[in-house]
Scaffold this motif. Structure first.
Motif, mmCIF file in Angstrom:
data_model
loop_
_atom_site.group_PDB
_atom_site.id
_atom_site.type_symbol
_atom_site.label_atom_id
_atom_site.label_comp_id
_atom_site.label_asym_id
_atom_site.label_seq_id
_atom_site.Cartn_x
_atom_site.Cartn_y
_atom_site.Cartn_z
ATOM 1 N N SER A 1 0.544 -1.373 0.001
ATOM 2 C CA SER A 1 -0.330 -0.293 0.080
ATOM 3 C C SER A 1 0.944 1.228 -0.008
ATOM 4 O O SER A 1 0.177 2.307 -0.475
ATOM 5 C CB SER A 1 -1.113 0.135 1.068
ATOM 6 O OG SER A 1 -0.609 -0.412 2.080
ATOM 7 N N ASN B 1 -5.819 3.972 -0.113
ATOM 8 C CA ASN B 1 -5.689 3.961 1.393
ATOM 9 C C ASN B 1 -6.718 4.803 2.339
ATOM 10 O O ASN B 1 -6.989 5.015 3.806
ATOM 11 C CB ASN B 1 -4.221 4.730 1.191
ATOM 12 C CG ASN B 1 -3.355 3.443 1.525
ATOM 13 O OD1 ASN B 1 -3.537 2.432 1.434
ATOM 14 N ND2 ASN B 1 -2.558 3.729 0.713
ATOM 15 N N LYS B 2 -7.098 5.408 1.324
ATOM 16 C CA LYS B 2 -7.994 6.877 1.813
ATOM 17 C C LYS B 2 -9.634 6.089 2.341
ATOM 18 O O LYS B 2 -9.541 6.821 3.477
ATOM 19 C CB LYS B 2 -8.330 7.660 0.939
ATOM 20 C CG LYS B 2 -8.480 9.776 1.150
ATOM 21 C CD LYS B 2 -7.791 10.771 0.127
ATOM 22 C CE LYS B 2 -8.579 11.941 1.259
ATOM 23 N NZ LYS B 2 -8.512 13.048 -0.196
ATOM 24 N N ARG C 1 -3.561 5.522 -3.318
ATOM 25 C CA ARG C 1 -4.092 6.549 -2.916
ATOM 26 C C ARG C 1 -5.321 6.602 -2.271
ATOM 27 O O ARG C 1 -6.024 7.004 -1.203
ATOM 28 C CB ARG C 1 -3.464 7.809 -3.280
ATOM 29 C CG ARG C 1 -2.137 8.453 -3.308
ATOM 30 C CD ARG C 1 -1.828 9.932 -3.582
ATOM 31 N NE ARG C 1 -0.831 10.158 -4.381
ATOM 32 C CZ ARG C 1 0.393 9.861 -4.879
ATOM 33 N NH1 ARG C 1 -0.344 10.424 -5.628
ATOM 34 N NH2 ARG C 1 1.084 10.237 -5.614
ATOM 35 N N ASP C 2 -6.373 6.482 -2.958
ATOM 36 C CA ASP C 2 -8.334 6.260 -3.323
ATOM 37 C C ASP C 2 -8.076 5.041 -2.000
ATOM 38 O O ASP C 2 -8.740 4.499 -1.263
ATOM 39 C CB ASP C 2 -8.318 6.532 -4.455
ATOM 40 C CG ASP C 2 -9.539 6.251 -4.417
ATOM 41 O OD1 ASP C 2 -10.479 7.417 -3.186
ATOM 42 O OD2 ASP C 2 -10.092 5.965 -4.699
ATOM 43 N N VAL D 1 3.206 6.113 -3.375
ATOM 44 C CA VAL D 1 1.570 6.969 -3.347
ATOM 45 C C VAL D 1 2.573 8.308 -2.138
ATOM 46 O O VAL D 1 1.602 9.443 -1.661
ATOM 47 C CB VAL D 1 1.444 6.344 -1.515
ATOM 48 C CG1 VAL D 1 0.581 4.767 -2.866
ATOM 49 C CG2 VAL D 1 1.547 5.759 -0.845
ATOM 50 N N TYR D 2 3.907 8.148 -1.856
ATOM 51 C CA TYR D 2 4.093 9.230 -0.737
ATOM 52 C C TYR D 2 5.021 10.451 -1.723
ATOM 53 O O TYR D 2 5.851 11.024 -0.896
ATOM 54 C CB TYR D 2 4.591 9.000 0.179
ATOM 55 C CG TYR D 2 5.284 7.408 0.640
ATOM 56 C CD1 TYR D 2 5.077 6.252 0.890
ATOM 57 C CD2 TYR D 2 6.939 8.500 0.667
ATOM 58 C CE1 TYR D 2 5.731 6.015 0.733
ATOM 59 C CE2 TYR D 2 7.779 7.207 0.490
ATOM 60 C CZ TYR D 2 7.463 5.897 1.031
ATOM 61 O OH TYR D 2 7.924 4.817 0.629
ATOM 62 N N PRO E 1 -0.372 5.085 -8.441
ATOM 63 C CA PRO E 1 -0.475 6.006 -7.498
ATOM 64 C C PRO E 1 -1.475 6.517 -7.283
ATOM 65 O O PRO E 1 -2.443 6.282 -6.127
ATOM 66 C CB PRO E 1 0.103 7.163 -8.118
ATOM 67 C CG PRO E 1 0.836 7.616 -8.789
ATOM 68 C CD PRO E 1 0.557 5.362 -9.493
ATOM 69 N N GLU E 2 -2.432 7.131 -8.184
ATOM 70 C CA GLU E 2 -4.221 7.689 -7.644
ATOM 71 C C GLU E 2 -5.178 6.665 -6.909
ATOM 72 O O GLU E 2 -5.849 6.786 -6.147
ATOM 73 C CB GLU E 2 -4.804 8.205 -9.020
ATOM 74 C CG GLU E 2 -3.691 9.498 -8.729
ATOM 75 C CD GLU E 2 -2.944 9.472 -10.027
ATOM 76 O OE1 GLU E 2 -2.865 8.294 -11.046
ATOM 77 O OE2 GLU E 2 -2.144 10.520 -9.982
#
Ligand code: DHB
Ligand code: MG
Length: 219
Positions: free
Chosen positions: A165, A193-194, A190-191, A171-172, A186-187
């Motif tokens: 993840s 994880n969000k 990121r989504d 992602v960072y 990455p999007e």
């Protein structure tokens, strides 16, 4: 992490929590022979999965991404006798290898391998749910779709886990250059994880393993 020498911290973790019985060594040797070493979870990460299974009284698991069956065999070991893993793999060669290892293992009655497109297999599994645990460790661009299914088919109190993840750093930050373009989503990650960070739905965290392992218990 793929092809990366362990640092002192990781070497210590491996020394204490990395021991494997011969079947696991055989699976890793087979992966190495085929140039796929390090795509599997590590033994110390597998022990995190086992610990979560024991802690959560987990009996039924859906795994998206079998590879050669390394993580499925570890998870099966931690399940009770009447527990079961449905493990999904797109690639026919990977599925054949995994089937061989499953058949040779003491865990064979606890594992069902489903070869084919994951979204179709998930659809077919919906009738058997809700599930206690869903472990996502497949094509990184698919994590959003797999989570759509997981959110519907996990029981209350059940566990959703996503490997990689951190998306290899993407992602960072800039992330590693050596990972295939297809893996760079990455999007999507990121989504993913969000969505799992939503405290109205989950108790959740990212375990900072080398790869990042997001864990979420459905409220
Ligand atoms: C890759 C995939 C994984 O699931 C993993 O844990 C490490 C690496 C990869 O595709 O390179
Ligand atoms: Mg992984």
């Amino acid at each position: 992490m793929r092809n990366q020498a362990p640092d002192a911290r990781q070497a210590y973790i491996n020394e204490i929590f990395g021991s494997e019985t011969p079947i696991f060594q055989q699976v890793r040797e087979s992966l190495a022979e085929d140039g796929k070493e390090g795509i599997n979870v590590s033994s110390s990460e597998a022990k995190i999965l086992q610990t979560l299974i024991a802690l959560g009284n987990i009996k039924t698991v859906v795994e998206v991404g079998t590879l050669y069956g390394y993580s499925a065999l570890w998870m099966a070991e931690a399940l009770p006798e009447d527990g079961h893993i449905y493990s999904l793999e797109l690639n026919e060669v990977n599925a054949k290898k995994a089937e061989g290892f499953f058949t040779a293992s003491e865990q064979k009655n606890k594992i069902t391998l489903m070869q084919g497109e994951a979204n179709s297999s998930l659809e077919a599994l919906s009738d058997k749910g809700p599930f206690d645990m869903i472990f996502i460790d497949a094509n990184k661009g698919g994590y959003g779709e797999y989570l759509n299914w997981a959110e519907i088919n996990i029981r209350s109190g059940g566990l959703i886990v996503g490997d990689n993840s951190f998306l290899f750093g993407h992602v960072y930050g800039q992330g590693r250059e050596d990972v295939s373009v297809a893996a760079k989503a990455p999007e999507v990650m990121r989504d993913f994880n969000k969505r799992l960070a939503d405290s109205s739905k989950y108790y959740s965290a990212i375990l900072p393993t080398n790869e990042g392992m997001t864990i979420a218990v459905k409220k």
